[in-house]
Design a protein around this motif. Structure first.
Motif, PDB file in Angstrom:
ATOM      1  N   ALA A  17       0.821  -1.213   0.000  1.00 51.31           N
ATOM      2  CA  ALA A  17       0.000   0.000   0.000  1.00 51.31           C
ATOM      3  C   ALA A  17       0.856   1.265   0.000  1.00 51.31           C
ATOM      4  O   ALA A  17       0.389   2.339  -0.387  1.00 51.31           O
ATOM      5  CB  ALA A  17      -0.929   0.005   1.211  1.00 51.31           C
ATOM      6  N   GLU A  21       3.534   3.745  -7.819  1.00 49.40           N
ATOM      7  CA  GLU A  21       3.182   3.047  -9.058  1.00 49.40           C
ATOM      8  C   GLU A  21       4.388   2.922  -9.980  1.00 49.40           C
ATOM      9  O   GLU A  21       4.414   2.072 -10.868  1.00 49.40           O
ATOM     10  CB  GLU A  21       2.055   3.799  -9.773  1.00 49.40           C
ATOM     11  CG  GLU A  21       0.728   3.789  -9.012  1.00 49.40           C
ATOM     12  CD  GLU A  21      -0.365   4.491  -9.773  1.00 49.40           C
ATOM     13  OE1 GLU A  21      -0.069   5.011 -10.874  1.00 49.40           O
ATOM     14  OE2 GLU A  21      -1.505   4.517  -9.286  1.00 49.40           O
ATOM     15  N   ILE A  30       1.968   8.859  -0.809  1.00 49.64           N
ATOM     16  CA  ILE A  30       1.000   7.857  -0.357  1.00 49.64           C
ATOM     17  C   ILE A  30       1.054   7.718   1.160  1.00 49.64           C
ATOM     18  O   ILE A  30       0.017   7.655   1.836  1.00 49.64           O
ATOM     19  CB  ILE A  30       1.272   6.506  -1.036  1.00 49.64           C
ATOM     20  CG1 ILE A  30       0.975   6.600  -2.535  1.00 49.64           C
ATOM     21  CG2 ILE A  30       0.434   5.398  -0.399  1.00 49.64           C
ATOM     22  CD1 ILE A  30       1.294   5.342  -3.310  1.00 49.64           C
ATOM     23  N   ARG A  33      -0.731  10.623   2.695  1.00 54.85           N
ATOM     24  CA  ARG A  33      -2.187  10.543   2.580  1.00 54.85           C
ATOM     25  C   ARG A  33      -2.773   9.546   3.567  1.00 54.85           C
ATOM     26  O   ARG A  33      -3.787   9.810   4.222  1.00 54.85           O
ATOM     27  CB  ARG A  33      -2.585  10.136   1.155  1.00 54.85           C
ATOM     28  CG  ARG A  33      -4.089  10.210   0.921  1.00 54.85           C
ATOM     29  CD  ARG A  33      -4.495   9.578  -0.390  1.00 54.85           C
ATOM     30  NE  ARG A  33      -4.342   8.136  -0.399  1.00 54.85           N
ATOM     31  CZ  ARG A  33      -5.177   7.293   0.233  1.00 54.85           C
ATOM     32  NH1 ARG A  33      -6.192   7.755   0.925  1.00 54.85           N
ATOM     33  NH2 ARG A  33      -4.980   5.999   0.172  1.00 54.85           N
ATOM     34  N   LEU A  34      -2.123   8.401   3.707  1.00 56.87           N
ATOM     35  CA  LEU A  34      -2.586   7.408   4.671  1.00 56.87           C
ATOM     36  C   LEU A  34      -2.460   7.933   6.098  1.00 56.87           C
ATOM     37  O   LEU A  34      -3.337   7.699   6.943  1.00 56.87           O
ATOM     38  CB  LEU A  34      -1.793   6.108   4.506  1.00 56.87           C
ATOM     39  CG  LEU A  34      -2.019   5.344   3.201  1.00 56.87           C
ATOM     40  CD1 LEU A  34      -1.027   4.192   3.067  1.00 56.87           C
ATOM     41  CD2 LEU A  34      -3.448   4.820   3.121  1.00 56.87           C
ATOM     42  N   LYS A 163      -6.730  -3.162  -1.738  1.00 58.04           N
ATOM     43  CA  LYS A 163      -6.869  -2.296  -2.907  1.00 58.04           C
ATOM     44  C   LYS A 163      -8.183  -2.535  -3.634  1.00 58.04           C
ATOM     45  O   LYS A 163      -8.425  -1.958  -4.686  1.00 58.04           O
ATOM     46  CB  LYS A 163      -5.694  -2.524  -3.865  1.00 58.04           C
ATOM     47  CG  LYS A 163      -4.341  -2.114  -3.289  1.00 58.04           C
ATOM     48  CD  LYS A 163      -3.238  -2.322  -4.305  1.00 58.04           C
ATOM     49  CE  LYS A 163      -1.887  -1.879  -3.743  1.00 58.04           C
ATOM     50  NZ  LYS A 163      -0.784  -2.063  -4.724  1.00 58.04           N
ATOM     51  N   ASN A 216     -11.392  -1.123   0.938  1.00 57.34           N
ATOM     52  CA  ASN A 216     -10.440  -0.426   0.072  1.00 57.34           C
ATOM     53  C   ASN A 216      -9.896   0.813   0.787  1.00 57.34           C
ATOM     54  O   ASN A 216     -10.624   1.779   1.021  1.00 57.34           O
ATOM     55  CB  ASN A 216     -11.133  -0.026  -1.235  1.00 57.34           C
ATOM     56  CG  ASN A 216     -10.176   0.591  -2.237  1.00 57.34           C
ATOM     57  OD1 ASN A 216      -9.013   0.837  -1.944  1.00 57.34           O
ATOM     58  ND2 ASN A 216     -10.676   0.856  -3.431  1.00 57.34           N
ATOM     59  N   PHE A 218      -7.832   2.860  -0.391  1.00 57.20           N
ATOM     60  CA  PHE A 218      -7.546   3.939  -1.332  1.00 57.20           C
ATOM     61  C   PHE A 218      -8.780   4.755  -1.691  1.00 57.20           C
ATOM     62  O   PHE A 218      -8.707   5.661  -2.518  1.00 57.20           O
ATOM     63  CB  PHE A 218      -6.875   3.381  -2.583  1.00 57.20           C
ATOM     64  CG  PHE A 218      -5.487   2.867  -2.320  1.00 57.20           C
ATOM     65  CD1 PHE A 218      -4.419   3.747  -2.241  1.00 57.20           C
ATOM     66  CD2 PHE A 218      -5.256   1.527  -2.101  1.00 57.20           C
ATOM     67  CE1 PHE A 218      -3.143   3.295  -1.972  1.00 57.20           C
ATOM     68  CE2 PHE A 218      -3.980   1.052  -1.840  1.00 57.20           C
ATOM     69  CZ  PHE A 218      -2.918   1.941  -1.770  1.00 57.20           C
ATOM     70  N   GLU A 219      -9.899   4.451  -1.070  1.00 59.76           N
ATOM     71  CA  GLU A 219     -11.095   5.272  -1.231  1.00 59.76           C
ATOM     72  C   GLU A 219     -11.064   6.350  -0.149  1.00 59.76           C
ATOM     73  O   GLU A 219     -11.231   6.044   1.036  1.00 59.76           O
ATOM     74  CB  GLU A 219     -12.351   4.417  -1.089  1.00 59.76           C
ATOM     75  CG  GLU A 219     -13.642   5.188  -1.305  1.00 59.76           C
ATOM     76  CD  GLU A 219     -14.875   4.312  -1.129  1.00 59.76           C
ATOM     77  OE1 GLU A 219     -15.954   4.878  -0.888  1.00 59.76           O
ATOM     78  OE2 GLU A 219     -14.741   3.082  -1.207  1.00 59.76           O
TER      79      GLU A 219
END
Length: 239
Positions: A17, A21, A30, A33-34, A163, A216, A218-219
């Motif tokens: 996670a 990419e 990332i 954001r988490l 994911k 998920n 990532f939402e």
């Protein structure tokens, strides 16, 4: 504003996670954001325990299959989880969120030893508590470590962050007609081999009557909406 349904949770993140990419093992954007998602939970009064896998850096089982001794490779994997825990600690502190990293291995210069009573006290004081290095033993996954720590700290819910939307009969990214399960039992997950978590982790949760949500991560805002009572992802229960 709707009421928070859980006071204390254990959030399990995969190491993947945190990956970029583009292939980097840790993407700072990332992680940030988490970290913001976790801080929002804390700001709402929720006590958050966190376990992060190490698969973005190294998977012990894979290294063992390449010829490395399994015990050694698993120990390397445990150290990978410490690296991820320190990255998340830094991101949370940048946001002004108190946090502690506790590890099942003795690495006193960078984090605290895991002591259950101290971990509970950190949570009670509003500190995110990150549990690193798995269980401290080879042959056990970070999924099992997450289940164990959730039970030890008396979490009301464990959240398995993925994911995809939740639990499916097959990988929905590969099988177009994969069936989504909004609710199922631990025995069903085990018997049907749905690859939610390893069997040891599922049995621990089942036998200790700890509910699990698979959702998920990532939402944006999904975890907070779940905490406010929205039916998100898949719920796994004892019966």
């Amino acid at each position: 504003m709707s009421q928070i349904i859980c006071q204390r949770i254990l959030l399990k993140l995969s190491g993947e996670a945190l990956m970029s990419e583009k292939g980097g093992s840790i993407d700072p954007d990332i992680v940030q954001r988490l970290a913001q998602e976790v801080k929002d939970l804390c700001d709402a009064g929720i006590q958050v325990g966190l376990v992060i896998g190490g698969g973005n850096i190294l998977r012990g089982a894979e290294k063992a299959s390449d010829g490395l001794n399994r015990v050694t490779s698993d120990q390397m994997g445990m150290l990978a989880t410490v690296i991820n825990a320190l990255a998340m600690q830094d991101a949370l502190e940048y946001l002004g969120q108190p946090v502690r990293v506790m590890t099942a291995l003795k690495i006193n210069q960078v984090c605290e030893d895991y002591i259950r009573r101290r971990a509970v006290r950190h949570l009670e004081k509003g500190r995110v508590t990150i549990f690193a290095a798995g269980t401290g033993n080879p042959f056990f996954t970070t999924d099992t470590a997450a289940s164990l720590r959730a039970i030890e700290i008396d979490a009301q819910l464990m959240i398995k962050a993925t994911k995809v939307k939740g639990v499916y009969s097959a990988d929905p990214n590969k099988v177009a007609d994969a069936v989504f399960y909004p609710r199922l039992t631990y025995d069903e997950a085990i018997d049907q081999r749905l690859n939610v978590m390893d069997t040891t982790a599922l049995v621990l949760c089942r036998d200790n009557n700890l509910p699990m949500r698979v959702m998920n991560i990532f939402e944006p805002g999904a975890v907070m909406r779940l905490m406010r009572g929205e039916d998100i992802g898949s719920l796994i229960v004892r019966k």
